[in-house]
Motif scaffolding. Sequence first.
Motif, PDB file in Angstrom:
ATOM      1  N   THR A 174       0.753  -1.106   0.118  1.00 31.39           N
ATOM      2  CA  THR A 174       0.023   0.064   0.023  1.00 31.39           C
ATOM      3  C   THR A 174       0.848   1.162   0.050  1.00 31.39           C
ATOM      4  O   THR A 174       2.095   1.210   0.064  1.00 31.39           O
ATOM      5  N   THR A 175       0.228   2.474   0.359  1.00 32.66           N
ATOM      6  CA  THR A 175       1.094   3.630  -0.057  1.00 32.66           C
ATOM      7  C   THR A 175       0.710   4.497   1.270  1.00 32.66           C
ATOM      8  O   THR A 175      -0.378   4.179   1.924  1.00 32.66           O
ATOM      9  N   PHE A 176       1.454   5.525   1.469  1.00 37.70           N
ATOM     10  CA  PHE A 176       1.490   6.247   2.934  1.00 37.70           C
ATOM     11  C   PHE A 176       1.559   7.678   2.547  1.00 37.70           C
ATOM     12  O   PHE A 176       2.633   7.819   1.595  1.00 37.70           O
ATOM     13  N   ALA A 177       0.793   8.817   3.162  1.00 37.88           N
ATOM     14  CA  ALA A 177       1.126  10.007   3.170  1.00 37.88           C
ATOM     15  C   ALA A 177       1.566  10.643   4.496  1.00 37.88           C
ATOM     16  O   ALA A 177       0.828  10.335   5.363  1.00 37.88           O
ATOM     17  N   TYR A 178       2.421  11.672   4.692  1.00 39.40           N
ATOM     18  CA  TYR A 178       2.888  12.206   5.677  1.00 39.40           C
ATOM     19  C   TYR A 178       2.483  13.583   5.678  1.00 39.40           C
ATOM     20  O   TYR A 178       2.447  14.337   4.512  1.00 39.40           O
ATOM     21  N   SER A 179       1.813  14.198   6.835  1.00 37.70           N
ATOM     22  CA  SER A 179       1.442  15.411   6.773  1.00 37.70           C
ATOM     23  C   SER A 179       1.588  16.192   8.373  1.00 37.70           C
ATOM     24  O   SER A 179       1.731  15.447   9.223  1.00 37.70           O
ATOM     25  N   ASN A 180       0.944  17.253   8.402  1.00 40.63           N
ATOM     26  CA  ASN A 180       0.964  18.006   9.899  1.00 40.63           C
ATOM     27  C   ASN A 180       2.072  17.945  10.794  1.00 40.63           C
ATOM     28  O   ASN A 180       2.124  17.430  11.946  1.00 40.63           O
ATOM     29  N   LEU A 181       3.230  18.087  10.213  1.00 40.03           N
ATOM     30  CA  LEU A 181       4.582  18.271  11.202  1.00 40.03           C
ATOM     31  C   LEU A 181       4.577  19.328  12.120  1.00 40.03           C
ATOM     32  O   LEU A 181       4.252  20.485  11.911  1.00 40.03           O
ATOM     33  N   LYS A 182       5.105  18.898  13.267  1.00 43.41           N
ATOM     34  CA  LYS A 182       4.787  19.844  14.441  1.00 43.41           C
ATOM     35  C   LYS A 182       6.064  19.397  15.493  1.00 43.41           C
ATOM     36  O   LYS A 182       6.425  18.184  15.490  1.00 43.41           O
ATOM     37  N   ILE A 183       6.571  20.404  15.937  1.00 41.70           N
ATOM     38  CA  ILE A 183       7.709  20.062  17.070  1.00 41.70           C
ATOM     39  C   ILE A 183       7.473  21.155  18.159  1.00 41.70           C
ATOM     40  O   ILE A 183       7.290  22.233  18.170  1.00 41.70           O
ATOM     41  N   SER A 184       7.440  20.462  19.412  1.00 41.64           N
ATOM     42  CA  SER A 184       7.229  21.296  20.676  1.00 41.64           C
ATOM     43  C   SER A 184       8.321  20.856  21.633  1.00 41.64           C
ATOM     44  O   SER A 184       8.945  19.764  21.784  1.00 41.64           O
ATOM     45  N   VAL A 185       8.631  21.895  22.561  1.00 38.39           N
ATOM     46  CA  VAL A 185       9.407  21.637  23.701  1.00 38.39           C
ATOM     47  C   VAL A 185       8.778  20.883  24.828  1.00 38.39           C
ATOM     48  O   VAL A 185       7.678  21.003  25.195  1.00 38.39           O
ATOM     49  N   VAL A 186       9.653  19.855  25.314  1.00 37.77           N
ATOM     50  CA  VAL A 186       8.968  18.921  26.549  1.00 37.77           C
ATOM     51  C   VAL A 186       9.585  19.936  27.734  1.00 37.77           C
ATOM     52  O   VAL A 186      11.040  19.678  28.086  1.00 37.77           O
ATOM     53  N   HIS A 187       8.738  20.034  28.554  1.00 36.06           N
ATOM     54  CA  HIS A 187       9.282  20.928  30.063  1.00 36.06           C
ATOM     55  C   HIS A 187       9.366  19.715  31.047  1.00 36.06           C
ATOM     56  O   HIS A 187       8.292  18.869  31.265  1.00 36.06           O
ATOM     57  N   GLY A 188      10.283  19.702  31.614  1.00 34.60           N
ATOM     58  CA  GLY A 188      10.554  18.861  32.671  1.00 34.60           C
ATOM     59  C   GLY A 188       9.628  18.872  33.932  1.00 34.60           C
ATOM     60  O   GLY A 188       8.897  19.978  34.078  1.00 34.60           O
ATOM     61  N   PRO A 189       9.534  17.963  34.804  1.00 38.03           N
ATOM     62  CA  PRO A 189       8.362  17.793  35.703  1.00 38.03           C
ATOM     63  C   PRO A 189       9.022  18.644  37.181  1.00 38.03           C
ATOM     64  O   PRO A 189       8.171  19.035  37.657  1.00 38.03           O
ATOM     65  N   ASP A 190      10.210  18.953  36.952  1.00 36.55           N
ATOM     66  CA  ASP A 190      10.705  20.028  38.189  1.00 36.55           C
ATOM     67  C   ASP A 190      11.913  20.625  37.460  1.00 36.55           C
ATOM     68  O   ASP A 190      12.231  20.542  36.252  1.00 36.55           O
ATOM     69  N   ARG A 191      12.586  21.468  38.240  1.00 37.87           N
ATOM     70  CA  ARG A 191      13.695  22.256  37.545  1.00 37.87           C
ATOM     71  C   ARG A 191      15.149  21.872  38.179  1.00 37.87           C
ATOM     72  O   ARG A 191      15.975  22.380  38.204  1.00 37.87           O
ATOM     73  N   THR A 192      15.097  20.541  38.337  1.00 39.92           N
ATOM     74  CA  THR A 192      16.412  19.832  38.955  1.00 39.92           C
ATOM     75  C   THR A 192      17.236  19.844  37.809  1.00 39.92           C
ATOM     76  O   THR A 192      17.049  19.400  36.420  1.00 39.92           O
ATOM     77  N   GLN A 193      18.490  20.132  38.094  1.00 38.40           N
ATOM     78  CA  GLN A 193      19.725  20.265  36.927  1.00 38.40           C
ATOM     79  C   GLN A 193      19.271  21.398  36.013  1.00 38.40           C
ATOM     80  O   GLN A 193      19.971  21.271  34.867  1.00 38.40           O
ATOM     81  N   SER A 194      18.711  22.396  36.285  1.00 36.49           N
ATOM     82  CA  SER A 194      18.361  23.377  35.349  1.00 36.49           C
ATOM     83  C   SER A 194      19.470  24.179  34.927  1.00 36.49           C
ATOM     84  O   SER A 194      19.478  24.748  33.837  1.00 36.49           O
ATOM     85  N   ASP A 195      20.401  24.279  35.964  1.00 40.13           N
ATOM     86  CA  ASP A 195      21.692  24.977  35.459  1.00 40.13           C
ATOM     87  C   ASP A 195      22.346  24.367  34.251  1.00 40.13           C
ATOM     88  O   ASP A 195      22.977  25.096  33.368  1.00 40.13           O
ATOM     89  N   LEU A 196      22.342  23.076  34.479  1.00 39.82           N
ATOM     90  CA  LEU A 196      23.146  22.203  33.253  1.00 39.82           C
ATOM     91  C   LEU A 196      22.320  22.360  31.665  1.00 39.82           C
ATOM     92  O   LEU A 196      22.805  22.436  31.100  1.00 39.82           O
ATOM     93  N   ILE A 197      21.203  22.190  32.044  1.00 40.58           N
ATOM     94  CA  ILE A 197      20.285  22.517  30.981  1.00 40.58           C
ATOM     95  C   ILE A 197      20.261  23.944  30.162  1.00 40.58           C
ATOM     96  O   ILE A 197      20.694  24.133  28.887  1.00 40.58           O
ATOM     97  N   SER A 198      20.452  25.026  31.175  1.00 43.24           N
ATOM     98  CA  SER A 198      20.699  26.174  30.574  1.00 43.24           C
ATOM     99  C   SER A 198      22.100  26.501  29.995  1.00 43.24           C
ATOM    100  O   SER A 198      22.214  27.235  28.867  1.00 43.24           O
ATOM    101  N   ALA A 199      22.975  25.557  30.583  1.00 45.32           N
ATOM    102  CA  ALA A 199      24.405  25.804  29.997  1.00 45.32           C
ATOM    103  C   ALA A 199      24.380  24.995  28.762  1.00 45.32           C
ATOM    104  O   ALA A 199      25.121  25.464  27.827  1.00 45.32           O
ATOM    105  N   TRP A 200      23.942  24.017  28.574  1.00 45.87           N
ATOM    106  CA  TRP A 200      23.707  23.115  27.322  1.00 45.87           C
ATOM    107  C   TRP A 200      23.023  24.090  26.302  1.00 45.87           C
ATOM    108  O   TRP A 200      23.607  24.066  25.051  1.00 45.87           O
ATOM    109  N   ASN A 201      22.094  24.925  26.826  1.00 44.37           N
ATOM    110  CA  ASN A 201      21.179  25.690  25.465  1.00 44.37           C
ATOM    111  C   ASN A 201      22.405  26.694  25.233  1.00 44.37           C
ATOM    112  O   ASN A 201      22.150  27.289  23.958  1.00 44.37           O
ATOM    113  N   ALA A 202      23.110  27.126  26.024  1.00 46.78           N
ATOM    114  CA  ALA A 202      24.115  28.307  25.668  1.00 46.78           C
ATOM    115  C   ALA A 202      25.350  27.666  24.865  1.00 46.78           C
ATOM    116  O   ALA A 202      26.023  28.552  24.476  1.00 46.78           O
ATOM    117  N   GLY A 203      25.187  26.350  24.443  1.00 50.51           N
ATOM    118  CA  GLY A 203      26.129  25.647  23.875  1.00 50.51           C
ATOM    119  C   GLY A 203      27.715  25.229  24.474  1.00 50.51           C
ATOM    120  O   GLY A 203      28.632  24.856  24.151  1.00 50.51           O
TER     121      GLY A 203
END
Length: 323
Positions: A174-203
């Motif tokens: 059979t054949t398949f079609a792809y559509s409706n692409l979206k990407i969203s940020v997943v927010h963690g359940p808490d702010r543990t290790q948020s300093d490491l995440i911020s550092a990673w975001n800064a490169g």
Amino acid sequence: MCGHMRLVASFGRSMCHIQDIVAGEISDFTLDEKISIGTGGNIPAIEPITGRGWPGICLEDAPLGVRFADFITSFPTGINTAATFNRRLIRARGYAMGQEHKGKGIHVALGPMMNMGRIAQGGPSDYPAQLVTGGQPADILDIPYTEGLEIDYRHFDAKEITPRFEFGFGLSYTTFAYSNLKISVVHGPDRTQSDLISAWNAGKASPIDQGSSAALWLHRPAYTVTFSVTNTGSLYGGEIPQLYLHMPASSGEPPSILRGFTNVELQPGETKTVRINLSRYDLSIWDTEAQGWRKPAGAISFTVGASSRDGRLSGTIPGTSRS
């Protein structure tokens, strides 16, 4: 009819001569003997014809057909057909076998789930690394891994080689079609290790510490890519959507990197939403100087599709557009 075909000189005779001998031998066979050679017996092999000195042939060499229904059409074996790397031939063989099975009422012999499989490497092309042999059992051989990260499909992509069957390729009824692409940020359940995440975001690279490469903040989902897959054919089937990342050229990574895949089963006309998560580890490169994982500078894009060369949707990871 095959005057252009010749065996190498050491064989001492032409392919045509050999074919003439075989044709002459078969011409004296009875109809039942010809059917046995063409379709095999009640086991997946050609049975021997002892009176004529013809040996039996094992499973890998025997033709295939609906032998359990009756002695009818034969087809080349799967292993021999695949060795041709001929897409048109393989599709024609699969279609003909499916039609024959369906005509005989054997609807389960070629089930629709066959299309769930995907090949794990590309077609017949040369790799930069060559086989290293020689030396004694106690010797340590020098094996240079000059290909670096460019292994298999990554090598094909980097060298702009088009394989006959790309990584992740698979056939379907059979054949398949792809559509409706979206990407969203997943927010963690808490702010543990948020300093490491911020550092990673800064490169900045992850810290050098015991177990740092297995840290939770690095491996838990950071982004979710969602899209729709629709069965646009007339038969039930399964698809395996694949997600490939495209790192910035300055990162030194291969052009495409498989970072996620899943399977979805659909009835004709049915649509389902598919989700693939990406972690910070998925989006990182190894910084040899800092000895840690970091986000590369520049935009990280991605492609969703049916194989490494069959992209259907594309997007960019949020927060990576700027260096």
